[in-house]
Enzyme design. Structure first.
Site, PDB file in Angstrom:
ATOM      1  N   HIS A 159      -8.503  34.007   7.838  1.00  0.00           N
ATOM      2  CA  HIS A 159      -8.836  35.293   8.466  1.00  0.00           C
ATOM      3  C   HIS A 159     -10.353  35.450   8.517  1.00  0.00           C
ATOM      4  O   HIS A 159     -11.007  35.651   7.493  1.00  0.00           O
ATOM      5  CB  HIS A 159      -8.218  36.442   7.668  1.00  0.00           C
ATOM      6  CG  HIS A 159      -8.396  37.791   8.287  1.00  0.00           C
ATOM      7  ND1 HIS A 159      -7.352  38.571   8.728  1.00  0.00           N
ATOM      8  CD2 HIS A 159      -9.524  38.522   8.546  1.00  0.00           C
ATOM      9  CE1 HIS A 159      -7.802  39.706   9.212  1.00  0.00           C
ATOM     10  NE2 HIS A 159      -9.133  39.703   9.108  1.00  0.00           N
ATOM     11  N   HIS A 196     -13.717  36.768  11.520  1.00  0.00           N
ATOM     12  CA  HIS A 196     -14.054  37.364  12.813  1.00  0.00           C
ATOM     13  C   HIS A 196     -15.287  36.646  13.365  1.00  0.00           C
ATOM     14  O   HIS A 196     -16.427  37.054  13.132  1.00  0.00           O
ATOM     15  CB  HIS A 196     -14.327  38.863  12.665  1.00  0.00           C
ATOM     16  CG  HIS A 196     -13.130  39.664  12.286  1.00  0.00           C
ATOM     17  ND1 HIS A 196     -12.408  40.419  13.188  1.00  0.00           N
ATOM     18  CD2 HIS A 196     -12.500  39.816  11.084  1.00  0.00           C
ATOM     19  CE1 HIS A 196     -11.394  41.008  12.572  1.00  0.00           C
ATOM     20  NE2 HIS A 196     -11.425  40.652  11.287  1.00  0.00           N
ATOM     21  N   GLN A 241      -9.472  46.010  17.982  1.00  0.00           N
ATOM     22  CA  GLN A 241     -10.268  46.673  16.949  1.00  0.00           C
ATOM     23  C   GLN A 241     -10.195  48.198  17.009  1.00  0.00           C
ATOM     24  O   GLN A 241     -10.151  48.869  15.974  1.00  0.00           O
ATOM     25  CB  GLN A 241     -11.732  46.243  17.079  1.00  0.00           C
ATOM     26  CG  GLN A 241     -12.709  46.940  16.144  1.00  0.00           C
ATOM     27  CD  GLN A 241     -12.530  46.550  14.693  1.00  0.00           C
ATOM     28  OE1 GLN A 241     -13.017  45.525  14.255  1.00  0.00           O
ATOM     29  NE2 GLN A 241     -11.819  47.367  13.926  1.00  0.00           N
ATOM     30  N   HIS A 247      -3.910  43.349  11.377  1.00  0.00           N
ATOM     31  CA  HIS A 247      -4.600  44.099  10.341  1.00  0.00           C
ATOM     32  C   HIS A 247      -3.666  45.251   9.962  1.00  0.00           C
ATOM     33  O   HIS A 247      -3.236  46.010  10.838  1.00  0.00           O
ATOM     34  CB  HIS A 247      -5.910  44.670  10.864  1.00  0.00           C
ATOM     35  CG  HIS A 247      -7.000  43.662  11.036  1.00  0.00           C
ATOM     36  ND1 HIS A 247      -6.858  42.521  11.797  1.00  0.00           N
ATOM     37  CD2 HIS A 247      -8.270  43.647  10.537  1.00  0.00           C
ATOM     38  CE1 HIS A 247      -7.997  41.839  11.765  1.00  0.00           C
ATOM     39  NE2 HIS A 247      -8.878  42.499  11.012  1.00  0.00           N
ATOM     40  N   GLU A 300      -5.376  48.652   6.036  1.00  0.00           N
ATOM     41  CA  GLU A 300      -6.685  48.361   5.455  1.00  0.00           C
ATOM     42  C   GLU A 300      -7.384  49.680   5.142  1.00  0.00           C
ATOM     43  O   GLU A 300      -8.284  50.132   5.838  1.00  0.00           O
ATOM     44  CB  GLU A 300      -7.525  47.504   6.407  1.00  0.00           C
ATOM     45  CG  GLU A 300      -8.819  47.022   5.762  1.00  0.00           C
ATOM     46  CD  GLU A 300      -9.711  46.257   6.722  1.00  0.00           C
ATOM     47  OE1 GLU A 300     -10.775  45.804   6.274  1.00  0.00           O
ATOM     48  OE2 GLU A 300      -9.361  46.125   7.907  1.00  0.00           O
ATOM     49  N   ASP A 360     -13.132  36.580   6.151  1.00  0.00           N
ATOM     50  CA  ASP A 360     -13.170  37.822   6.917  1.00  0.00           C
ATOM     51  C   ASP A 360     -14.498  38.000   7.631  1.00  0.00           C
ATOM     52  O   ASP A 360     -14.567  37.899   8.848  1.00  0.00           O
ATOM     53  CB  ASP A 360     -12.852  39.021   6.029  1.00  0.00           C
ATOM     54  CG  ASP A 360     -12.462  40.259   6.826  1.00  0.00           C
ATOM     55  OD1 ASP A 360     -12.252  40.138   8.052  1.00  0.00           O
ATOM     56  OD2 ASP A 360     -12.350  41.353   6.236  1.00  0.00           O
TER      57      ASP A 360
END
Length: 434
Positions: free
Chosen positions: A55, A57, A150, A208, A211, A307
């Site tokens: 995971h 980005h 997002q 996701h 979170e 991440d």
């Protein structure tokens, strides 16, 4: 090629590894041959399957401070800063930063990466760039791309259409972010739409999920229920799940059993989770990490991700998955000897199960010769020392090497000094019986 006297994880005796045609052709205690074009002396060091970053980005890496620094350290300010940075994204900008971060990861033994890419952008600039990156890096690593909304599927204009377009362009997985939608009802629809796309395009899912520190955020259970209804067992991953840290224990017990039944994977991200969560607490402050230890005990497959690498959410990092594993060991109280061995699995074999690459992953005869030779004799020492990745191989081809640092201590009157290795003498080696 032959790698001599290698130690494999959870194997007591040393072995030789023979590689031919890019695959492991023989693994045995002592191979008697002098026809190898190259021999590497492991000398009892650990040879591991390559690390996996489950995971990250890559569209946001190396943007820390652009256009401003995250002064509150919160997830929400990070998202706001990223929304300010997105308008200035260009194809070349995304590619340049992503390729550099991949170089960092590969040099440290990570050959498989799953990256989420923000598709809340009408032009899908970052996605188009990362689709090119995926092809350009095939010689050094395998990259999976997740269509990640997002700003929400239903809380962002044309979010549903952008998700569909991202899959049509070639995203490998369907993402989601139910806890960030405007209402809980929209969050449930977020999950259901992700499953509808997954069925239509025959893709796996990685959302996701929860979170947040809010114990009332409970979309992970929705994902598990949808998985069972859709028959998508083993193909669904819930990433982050930090609210699990704050759940009532009775509810958490029920959820763990449901996740195991649905075979929903969980990915924890120690760097970001511990930095971003607990920001609204006074004292004591929550660690804000999914219940990794308890998930494993319940039979749930768990992996780790880096991440963020120097972005609005996490300002530090260099793409070292072994460092992420070490942090998880500390945060999750997994300091027992066997638990430490299990922590290495979270960035290797368990992560391979999440990415569904088990058929071509691992140090076994007939499988691709993807491996890392670490400057340490065991998983215990690797997680203690975070040693150099001496050699990194993909398909039998060396893709990275590292020369370890050397420390010398000079006492008064000593001209040469003595080397400090930070290693235990052999007679003091750590084992389960010690």
């Amino acid at each position: 090629m032959i790698v001599r006297h290698a130690r494999l994880h959870r194997r007591e005796t040393l072995v030789d590894l023979a590689v031919q045609g890019g695959r492991f052709v023989c693994i045995a205690p002592e191979l008697s041959t002098d026809t190898a074009a190259r021999e590497i002396e492991a000398a009892g060091r650990l040879v591991s399957p390559p690390f996996i970053d489950a995971h990250v980005h890559l569209d946001a890496v190396l943007t820390v401070g652009q256009p401003r620094y995250n002064s509150s350290g919160t997830l929400l300010e990070g998202i706001q800063i990223w929304s300010e940075r997105k308008p200035s994204l260009s194809h070349e900008d995304v590619k340049r930063r992503a390729l550099e971060a991949i170089r960092w990861e590969v040099a440290q033994g990570t050959l498989y990466i799953r990256s989420h890419v923000d598709v809340c952008d009408p032009s899908l600039t970052a996605l188009r760039a990362l689709l090119e990156v995926r092809e350009e890096v095939r010689d050094i690593c395998e990259l999976q791309l997740v269509a990640f909304p997002q700003d929400g599927i239903f809380s962002f204009p044309n979010g549903q259409e952008l998700m569909r377009r991202a899959l049509e362009l070639g995203c490998d997985l369907v993402g989601g972010i139910p806890h960030y939608e405007w209402t809980r009802d929209l969050g449930v629809e977020d999950v259901r739409y992700a499953f509808a796309l997954a069925r239509e395009f025959n893709r796996d899912i990685d959302c996701h999920c929860d979170e947040t520190d809010d114990p009332h955020s409970r979309f992970t259970e929705v994902m598990a229920a949808e998985t069972l209804s859709a028959g998508w067992q083993g193909r669904v991953t819930a990433s982050h799940c930090t609210a699990m840290h704050s759940y009532d224990n009775a509810y958490a017990f029920k959820l763990l059993r449901l996740l195991a039944q649905a075979r929903v994977n969980v990915i924890a991200n120690p760097f970001d989770n511990v930095v971003l969560q607990g920001r609204f607490d006074t004292y004591p402050k929550r660690r804000g990490l999914a219940r990794v230890k308890e998930l494993l005990e319940a039979g749930v497959t768990v992996a780790l991700g880096h991440d963020s690498i120097m972005d609005p959410w996490f300002p530090l990092g260099r793409g070292d998955m072994l460092a992420a594993a070490q942090l998880a060991l500390l945060l999750c109280h997994m300091s027992g000897y066997e638990e430490i061995n299990t922590v290495l699995d979270l960035i290797t074999t368990q992560a391979a199960r999440v990415l569904r690459i088990e058929d071509r992953y691992g140090i076994e005869e007939g499988k691709p010769a993807d491996f890392v030779l670490l400057d340490a004799p065991s998983a215990f020492e690797a997680l203690r020392l975070l040693p150099a990745r001496l050699h990194v191989f993909k398909g039998g081809r060396e893709v990275a090497t590292t020369t370890p640092a050397r420390s010398l201590l000079r006492r008064e009157g000593e001209a040469e000094g003595s080397e400090v290795t930070f290693r235990l003498p052999p007679a003091w080696s750590v084992s389960a019986e010690d």
